[in-house]
Design a protein around this motif. Structure first.
Motif, PDB file in Angstrom:
ATOM      1  N   LYS A   1       0.939  -1.102  -0.185  1.00  0.00           N
ATOM      2  CA  LYS A   1       0.080  -0.154  -0.058  1.00  0.00           C
ATOM      3  C   LYS A   1       0.912   1.168  -0.199  1.00  0.00           C
ATOM      4  CE  LYS A   1      -3.998  -1.860   2.245  1.00  0.00           C
ATOM      5  NZ  LYS A   1      -4.972  -1.826   3.252  1.00  0.00           N
TER       6      LYS A   1
ATOM      7  N   ILE B   1      -3.629   5.831   2.698  1.00  0.00           N
ATOM      8  CA  ILE B   1      -2.824   4.831   2.350  1.00  0.00           C
ATOM      9  C   ILE B   1      -3.543   3.626   2.621  1.00  0.00           C
ATOM     10  CG2 ILE B   1      -0.586   3.855   2.739  1.00  0.00           C
ATOM     11  CD1 ILE B   1       0.616   6.415   3.593  1.00  0.00           C
ATOM     12  N   GLU B   2      -4.392   3.356   3.806  1.00  0.00           N
ATOM     13  CA  GLU B   2      -4.802   2.103   4.166  1.00  0.00           C
ATOM     14  C   GLU B   2      -5.927   1.728   2.906  1.00  0.00           C
ATOM     15  OE1 GLU B   2      -6.540  -1.015   5.974  1.00  0.00           O
ATOM     16  OE2 GLU B   2      -4.683   0.131   6.618  1.00  0.00           O
ATOM     17  N   HIS B   3      -6.463   2.756   2.373  1.00  0.00           N
ATOM     18  CA  HIS B   3      -7.909   2.443   1.503  1.00  0.00           C
ATOM     19  C   HIS B   3      -7.274   2.685   0.060  1.00  0.00           C
ATOM     20  CE1 HIS B   3     -10.498   1.358   4.630  1.00  0.00           C
ATOM     21  NE2 HIS B   3     -10.053   2.648   5.100  1.00  0.00           N
TER      22      HIS B   3
ATOM     23  N   PRO C   1      -3.547  -2.086  -3.319  1.00  0.00           N
ATOM     24  CA  PRO C   1      -2.243  -2.323  -3.230  1.00  0.00           C
ATOM     25  C   PRO C   1      -1.458  -2.526  -4.459  1.00  0.00           C
ATOM     26  CG  PRO C   1      -3.616  -3.860  -1.798  1.00  0.00           C
ATOM     27  CD  PRO C   1      -4.460  -2.857  -2.745  1.00  0.00           C
TER      28      PRO C   1
ATOM     29  N   GLY D   1      -6.480  -8.614   1.662  1.00  0.00           N
ATOM     30  CA  GLY D   1      -6.810  -7.408   2.316  1.00  0.00           C
ATOM     31  C   GLY D   1      -8.000  -7.845   3.560  1.00  0.00           C
TER      32      GLY D   1
ATOM     33  N   PHE E   1      -9.509  -3.993  -2.898  1.00  0.00           N
ATOM     34  CA  PHE E   1      -8.192  -4.548  -3.390  1.00  0.00           C
ATOM     35  C   PHE E   1      -8.355  -5.720  -4.055  1.00  0.00           C
ATOM     36  CE2 PHE E   1     -10.158  -5.876   0.897  1.00  0.00           C
ATOM     37  CZ  PHE E   1     -10.246  -7.120   0.765  1.00  0.00           C
TER      38      PHE E   1
END
Length: 292
Positions: free
Chosen positions: A20, A84-86, A89, A101, A132
């Motif tokens: 990510k 970044i989390e969402h 990747p 994910g 993801f």
């Protein structure tokens, strides 16, 4: 900028956080690569999942900033920023053909050997599968207790509709399945890449495992497709659970107890029981008393 990434664990499982972070920086136009001692970087990210992984052995030089993170560093409050989390990747980082994910984060249980309550708290909605997944043939889902949240169940329905082959690599909560045959029926419709993974941490959970297996069989799933993570803390308790599963025709996988916070490591007897259980050629031919 030039970004260097270090996967401290260095195993065959791709580091989701680094994928990510890579996607985020590439989206900004930055150059991203795995760290080289001969390179010069503006930022170096180190990610560590497991506390037992050895720290990176080399001095990190020529870098403006070094950022460390992950459960392996016992860092529980430095989650990735939301942007970044969402992000999708960067699977090209590991040349990865599978998707990875979390549909949910956290867990309502508060098992004293688990860092999830401390790291993620109560269970919450995290992502839609399409955040993801981009059409990969197989998807690895790392939720800690996906069945405990309505969003998780809705996502499983969507996964079925999309025909995605999945593997929840954490043990599903048999207590939830045993008490709701609709969930067992839902799970029977999933395309499983390998096994349905359950968890059985104490012998008090044996009736729930038994009922779950009965329901899954009723809806067409066979015992050989059921895999059970089995915590080995109290030896006698663990032996009872392991023999129960062997007699039922499902696969136990023994995990010796350890507490990273208190630096409690597995005992010799716990490791012995785990090796007997997990080495199937031995497990299927020798009784534990004889192996012992």
């Amino acid at each position: 900028m030039k970004i260097g990434l270090i996967d401290i664990d260095g195993h065959n499982f791709p580091n989701l956080a680094l994928m990510k972070i890579s996607a985020f920086h590439k989206q900004k136009g930055d150059n991203v690569e795995f760290y080289s001692i001969f390179g010069k970087y503006d930022i170096v990210y180190k990610s560590k999942v497991f506390t037992f992984s050895q720290e990176y052995p080399h001095y990190i030089n020529n870098s403006e900033l070094v950022v460390s993170g992950g459960t392996g560093y016992k860092m529980y409050n430095n989650n990735l920023k939301n942007e970044i989390e969402h992000i999708m990747p960067d699977y090209s980082l590991y040349n990865e053909k599978k998707a990875y994910g979390f549909l949910t984060r956290g867990c309502p249980n508060k098992c004293n050997w688990c860092v999830v309550p401390k790291k993620e708290g109560a269970i919450v909605e995290n992502a839609d599968i399409t955040e993801f997944w981009t059409g990969q043939k197989e998807t690895i889902l790392m939720d800690n207790n996906v069945l405990a949240h309505e969003h998780g169940l809705k996502q499983i329905e969507k996964i079925i509709d999309l025909g995605i082959k999945i593997d929840f690599n954490q043990g599903l909560d048999a207590r939830i399945i045993a008490e709701n045959k609709q969930i067992a029926e839902l799970l029977s419709k999933v395309k499983w890449s390998k096994y349905i993974r359950l968890a059985c941490d104490t012998k008090a959970q044996i009736p729930y495992i038994s009922k779950t297996v009965e329901l899954l069989n009723k809806f067409g799933l066979k015992n050989y497709k059921i895999f059970v993570y089995t915590l080995v803390k109290d030896i006698d308790d663990a032996i009872e659970r392991i023999y129960f599963m062997r007699n039922l025709g499902i696969k136990p996988f023994a995990q010796p107890y350890q507490d990273f916070e208190k630096n409690i490591k597995p005992t010799k007897e716990q490791k012995r029981l785990a090796r007997w259980t997990n080495h199937k050629a031995i497990f299927n031919t020798v009784e534990f008393a004889d192996y012992r």
